[in-house]
Design a protein around this motif. Sequence first.
Motif, PDB file in Angstrom:
ATOM      1  N   ALA A  21      93.529   5.653  39.996  1.00 54.14           N
ATOM      2  CA  ALA A  21      94.056   4.392  39.485  1.00 54.14           C
ATOM      3  C   ALA A  21      94.646   4.636  38.103  1.00 54.14           C
ATOM      4  O   ALA A  21      94.305   5.615  37.429  1.00 54.14           O
ATOM      5  CB  ALA A  21      92.936   3.353  39.409  1.00 54.14           C
ATOM      6  N   GLN A  22      95.531   3.753  37.672  1.00 52.51           N
ATOM      7  CA  GLN A  22      96.099   3.895  36.341  1.00 52.51           C
ATOM      8  C   GLN A  22      96.531   2.536  35.826  1.00 52.51           C
ATOM      9  O   GLN A  22      96.638   1.565  36.574  1.00 52.51           O
ATOM     10  CB  GLN A  22      97.294   4.844  36.347  1.00 52.51           C
ATOM     11  N   ARG A  23      96.786   2.482  34.529  1.00 54.11           N
ATOM     12  CA  ARG A  23      97.251   1.243  33.929  1.00 54.11           C
ATOM     13  C   ARG A  23      98.672   0.942  34.379  1.00 54.11           C
ATOM     14  O   ARG A  23      99.447   1.834  34.720  1.00 54.11           O
ATOM     15  CB  ARG A  23      97.220   1.341  32.398  1.00 54.11           C
ATOM     16  N   GLY A  24      99.024  -0.319  34.343  1.00 50.17           N
ATOM     17  CA  GLY A  24     100.354  -0.710  34.772  1.00 50.17           C
ATOM     18  C   GLY A  24     101.431  -0.520  33.738  1.00 50.17           C
ATOM     19  O   GLY A  24     102.605  -0.741  34.017  1.00 50.17           O
ATOM     20  N   ASN A  25     101.067  -0.115  32.503  1.00 45.43           N
ATOM     21  CA  ASN A  25     102.082  -0.015  31.457  1.00 45.43           C
ATOM     22  C   ASN A  25     102.448   1.426  31.117  1.00 45.43           C
ATOM     23  O   ASN A  25     103.014   1.693  30.058  1.00 45.43           O
ATOM     24  CB  ASN A  25     101.606  -0.727  30.186  1.00 45.43           C
ATOM     25  N   GLN A  26     102.153   2.374  31.991  1.00 47.22           N
ATOM     26  CA  GLN A  26     102.496   3.772  31.716  1.00 47.22           C
ATOM     27  C   GLN A  26     103.925   4.056  32.205  1.00 47.22           C
ATOM     28  O   GLN A  26     104.173   4.855  33.102  1.00 47.22           O
ATOM     29  CB  GLN A  26     101.489   4.714  32.365  1.00 47.22           C
ATOM     30  N   LEU A  27     104.860   3.384  31.561  1.00 47.90           N
ATOM     31  CA  LEU A  27     106.258   3.519  31.913  1.00 47.90           C
ATOM     32  C   LEU A  27     107.119   3.148  30.726  1.00 47.90           C
ATOM     33  O   LEU A  27     106.652   2.587  29.728  1.00 47.90           O
ATOM     34  CB  LEU A  27     106.611   2.637  33.106  1.00 47.90           C
ATOM     35  N   GLY A  28     108.395   3.470  30.833  1.00 47.54           N
ATOM     36  CA  GLY A  28     109.361   3.119  29.789  1.00 47.54           C
ATOM     37  C   GLY A  28     110.751   3.128  30.372  1.00 47.54           C
ATOM     38  O   GLY A  28     110.990   3.673  31.457  1.00 47.54           O
ATOM     39  N   ALA A  29     111.708   2.551  29.666  1.00 43.77           N
ATOM     40  CA  ALA A  29     113.066   2.480  30.168  1.00 43.77           C
ATOM     41  C   ALA A  29     114.048   2.420  29.005  1.00 43.77           C
ATOM     42  O   ALA A  29     113.693   2.062  27.876  1.00 43.77           O
ATOM     43  CB  ALA A  29     113.251   1.235  31.059  1.00 43.77           C
ATOM     44  N   PHE A  30     115.292   2.780  29.283  1.00 45.01           N
ATOM     45  CA  PHE A  30     116.371   2.601  28.330  1.00 45.01           C
ATOM     46  C   PHE A  30     117.626   2.207  29.090  1.00 45.01           C
ATOM     47  O   PHE A  30     117.773   2.498  30.277  1.00 45.01           O
ATOM     48  CB  PHE A  30     116.602   3.847  27.464  1.00 45.01           C
ATOM     49  N   THR A  31     118.518   1.522  28.404  1.00 44.41           N
ATOM     50  CA  THR A  31     119.772   1.077  28.999  1.00 44.41           C
ATOM     51  C   THR A  31     120.938   1.648  28.217  1.00 44.41           C
ATOM     52  O   THR A  31     120.952   1.595  26.978  1.00 44.41           O
ATOM     53  CB  THR A  31     119.861  -0.460  29.018  1.00 44.41           C
ATOM     54  N   LEU A  32     121.878   2.242  28.928  1.00 46.56           N
ATOM     55  CA  LEU A  32     123.062   2.820  28.293  1.00 46.56           C
ATOM     56  C   LEU A  32     124.323   2.150  28.818  1.00 46.56           C
ATOM     57  O   LEU A  32     124.322   1.567  29.901  1.00 46.56           O
ATOM     58  CB  LEU A  32     123.121   4.338  28.524  1.00 46.56           C
ATOM     59  N   ARG A  33     125.385   2.261  28.047  1.00 41.95           N
ATOM     60  CA  ARG A  33     126.687   1.742  28.467  1.00 41.95           C
ATOM     61  C   ARG A  33     127.551   2.912  28.931  1.00 41.95           C
ATOM     62  O   ARG A  33     127.649   3.940  28.254  1.00 41.95           O
ATOM     63  CB  ARG A  33     127.359   0.993  27.325  1.00 41.95           C
TER      64      ARG A  33
END
Length: 375
Positions: free
Chosen positions: A361-373
């Motif tokens: 099991a793991q926490r739900g916030n072990q992620l990240g994102a970025f947005t590029l143009r």
Amino acid sequence: MRSWRPKTGRPTLLLRRGAAPSGAYGGVRRLSLLLFVLALAAGCSDPAEAPASLLADGSVPWADLKITAEDLNGRPTAPRSPAAGSRPCRADQLSGRLTDWVRPGNGGETPRGMDSSIGKLIGEVDVRNASKVECTLQGEVPTTMLAGASRIPMLYTHGINEEGRARVVAVPPGGHASLRLDWSGPFCQPADIPLELAIELPNGGGTLLAPVSADDRPGCPRGEGINPNARAALSASGFTEPAAASPPPDSPLDRLTVAVAGPPTAPAGSRLTFRVTLGNPTGRPLALDPCPGYSMERFSLGDTTNEPVNTFQLYRLNCRPLPKIGAGGTSVFEMTTEVPASMRPGRELTVTWKLYLPHYAQRGNQLGAFTLRVT
């Protein structure tokens, strides 16, 4: 590395049966071998072949270690085999109910695009065999929703693939089966009275009525940009065995923090590099054993002139040069992906990176994102 088919139904870069005649077997085998060799030549797929040294700046180099959910968590438990003489289930043998709707934003993921505006819901109908004999469920499952005795007007679909049509779910006396439903808006009509599902059982089994005790409803978006002719939709999958009841154990790696940083712009068709920083806030080293997996997802909302981008792929982290993260320390991992060549300048592309801990099991916030143009 074993290859297997992931359980998830999400779109993916890789995701998406009859015996051959005896004279063709050798050709099929040679073709399979050729495809395997080409796959190895096209990119690294064996952890032993991943770069073993850190980059000059101390970061971990990326390795193209594509995997599937089975590679990550092992082969799922084999389904029950129907007993000799088991017959298709009839509605008078079963009971059903839906107690909860889950929104796609649960679990740390943010709804995007149409899911965000229409408030999509996902539910699992729990179907129980209340009789004293085993029965089986196989095939398409047309499902409609009733308010009182009246069918709610919306778009109903129940398409499944060949694997879903071939799957036979054996339901022993007192046993359970599961039916996934996807309910999307816009749903703007009043439905305060209790709802009920009318489930048409395969093989002429009749209609099973299953009450819906969950109160959630899809969204009812209004305003500019919303198609006034759009309708709510309810989509039914095929029956499956219910998920294992016992939750996975906790992992020490669920303490890892995740930070993702990428470039603000990139040309269409280019290969871009970004960084993922894993932090260890604990007072002891955290061994990357078993080596975690991660997903890389690319998303761009489409419109009348632009095709959407929605790809998802699982990978294994390159743990060869860095078997552990020190107490209170951070480690940077290089990542690469491609900007689709079909994207026009000015469009935005979101890249989401999420950690996956095998067997745990793991926490739900072990992620990240970025947005590029796109330029």
